[in-house]
Write an enzyme that holds these catalytic residues in place. Structure first.
Site, PDB file in Angstrom:
ATOM      1  N   ASP A  81      46.622 103.381   7.531  1.00 37.71           N
ATOM      2  CA  ASP A  81      47.415 102.921   8.888  1.00 37.71           C
ATOM      3  C   ASP A  81      47.951 101.955   9.168  1.00 37.71           C
ATOM      4  O   ASP A  81      48.098 101.978  11.307  1.00 37.71           O
ATOM      5  CB  ASP A  81      47.181 104.689   9.516  1.00 37.71           C
ATOM      6  N   LYS A 108      50.252  99.749  10.875  1.00 40.81           N
ATOM      7  CA  LYS A 108      51.494  99.650  10.764  1.00 40.81           C
ATOM      8  C   LYS A 108      52.034  98.862  12.633  1.00 40.81           C
ATOM      9  O   LYS A 108      50.553  98.199  12.681  1.00 40.81           O
ATOM     10  CB  LYS A 108      51.643 100.614  11.996  1.00 40.81           C
ATOM     11  N   ASN A 152      48.980  98.743  15.543  1.00 35.52           N
ATOM     12  CA  ASN A 152      47.524  97.863  15.310  1.00 35.52           C
ATOM     13  C   ASN A 152      47.727  96.506  15.478  1.00 35.52           C
ATOM     14  O   ASN A 152      46.610  96.627  14.796  1.00 35.52           O
ATOM     15  CB  ASN A 152      47.106  98.757  13.538  1.00 35.52           C
ATOM     16  N   ASP A 169      41.437  99.184  15.395  1.00 34.45           N
ATOM     17  CA  ASP A 169      41.265 100.739  14.984  1.00 34.45           C
ATOM     18  C   ASP A 169      41.689 101.094  13.036  1.00 34.45           C
ATOM     19  O   ASP A 169      41.189 102.093  13.210  1.00 34.45           O
ATOM     20  CB  ASP A 169      42.774 101.822  14.669  1.00 34.45           C
ATOM     21  N   THR A 202      57.072 108.134  12.098  1.00 36.64           N
ATOM     22  CA  THR A 202      57.754 108.056  10.778  1.00 36.64           C
ATOM     23  C   THR A 202      56.935 107.122   9.956  1.00 36.64           C
ATOM     24  O   THR A 202      56.846 106.272  10.382  1.00 36.64           O
ATOM     25  CB  THR A 202      59.612 107.769  11.056  1.00 36.64           C
TER      26      THR A 202
END
Ligand code: ADE
Length: 337
Positions: free
Chosen positions: A136, A138, A141, A154, A176
């Protein structure tokens, strides 16, 4: 009149303001009572974890986070538990999100974007070498430290379901999937490493362009663009950057460029200085079962106490004995360690 404020003590820390908040977790800044050091504490609610049958997963993910020690990854420092909560103590990072910088200043120069991309690949490759995948990656993060270096947050909470992954940092509902690899969208079963690499490609594009490569008004239209890897090149992208990004944003994970191949890429190699750190750093994998046990042996106590704040000068002087104000700042005794 003296006003009062409540403060909460967790183990050896005083909790401060909330940095982020979501459905299942809250992140707060906290201060170590003895050293004054600041940390970020992620607070999880045990009851919610039990209710959602997430105990094993949380334990697994915390032990994964303990395995990761890298200069560009937010460090897990310790884990504590009270009767009702789990506290994940993390390194506190002060420079904010990398993408706030872009929101404020606009796109980065190619040289600056490359510097962050070097750090991103260093951290991601290191985590992959330890079988830790983010899944994940993005903008939310990617934090910056006081020196302006990247810190991925994370890494390790990543195998958790979406609602847990969104750990209170900005979003409570599904965002999204602009950074998500095509094979993840199609839910075909995928390798964490190649999927993370795709997200790194999207991030590099955003750093250099100042906007997303894939952006559509509907999710379906967005998915179509992603799994065909349909995007256009901003005029200012150099041919070296274009070559590399097109090898990363390859919709086929089997032919997509790997971290090892990225290290051989000419555009990437320019100015590359791999992070120096102790690869063999000791990682302790102590018993995590106790954080969910009913046994109170290891438990810390979360305690609220009331402290005086914001007195004016007259109040301060009237309370001070011979102007020695130190007693005003002493904390109450008897709080758990
Ligand atoms: N927000 C979320 N995690 C953080 C951290 N480790 N430091 C600062 N802010 C944060």
């Amino acid at each position: 009149m003296t006003s009062t404020a409540e403060r909460t003590r967790v183990g050896k820390y005083d909790l401060g303001k909330t940095l982020g908040e979501g459905t299942f977790a809250k992140v707060k800044v906290a201060k170590h009572l003895d050293t004054g050091a600041l940390v970020a504490i992620k607070i999880l609610d045990k009851e919610k974890i039990l209710k959602h049958r997430m105990v094993e997963q949380i334990k697994r993910e915390i032990s994964t986070m303990k395995l990761v020690k890298h200069p560009y990854v937010v460090q897990l420092l310790e884990v504590m538990a009270s009767r009702t909560k789990i506290y994940i103590v993390l390194e506190y990072v002060t420079g904010g999100e990398l993408f706030n910088k872009i929101a404020k200043q606009g796109r980065l120069s190619e040289t600056e974007a490359r510097k962050y991309f070097h750090q991103l690949i260093d951290a991601v490759d290191y985590c992959h070498s330890r079988q830790v995948f983010h899944r994940d990656l993005k903008p939310e993060n990617l934090l910056l430290d006081a020196e302006g270096n990247l810190k991925i947050s994370d890494f390790g909470l990543s195998a958790l379901p979406q609602q847990f992954r969104e750990d209170g940092l900005l979003h409570t509902t599904c965002g999204t999937p602009n950074y998500v690899a095509p094979e993840v969208i199609m839910d075909k079963g995928y390798s964490g490493a190649t999927a993370d690499m795709w997200s790194c490609g999207v991030i590099l594009y955003v750093l250099m362009a100042g906007y997303l490569p894939f952006e559509e008004p509907t999710i379906l239209a967005l998915y179509k663009k992603i799994y065909r890897a349909q995007f256009s090149w901003p005029s200012w992208f150099s041919s070296g950057a274009r070559k590399l990004i097109s090898r990363i944003l390859d919709p086929n994970p089997r032919t997509r460029i790997t971290a090892a191949q990225i290290h051989e890429n000419d555009w990437f190699k320019k100015g590359y200085n791999p992070a120096k750190f102790d690869r063999e750093a000791n990682v302790s994998l102590d018993d995590l079962d106790s954080i969910f046990n009913e046994s109170t042996e290891h438990m810390i106590i979360e305690k609220k106490e009331t402290k005086p704040v914001a007195m004016n000068a007259f109040e301060l002087i009237s309370l001070s004995q011979g102007l020695n104000l130190s007693s005003l700042f002493e904390t109450k005794e008897g709080i758990s360690a």
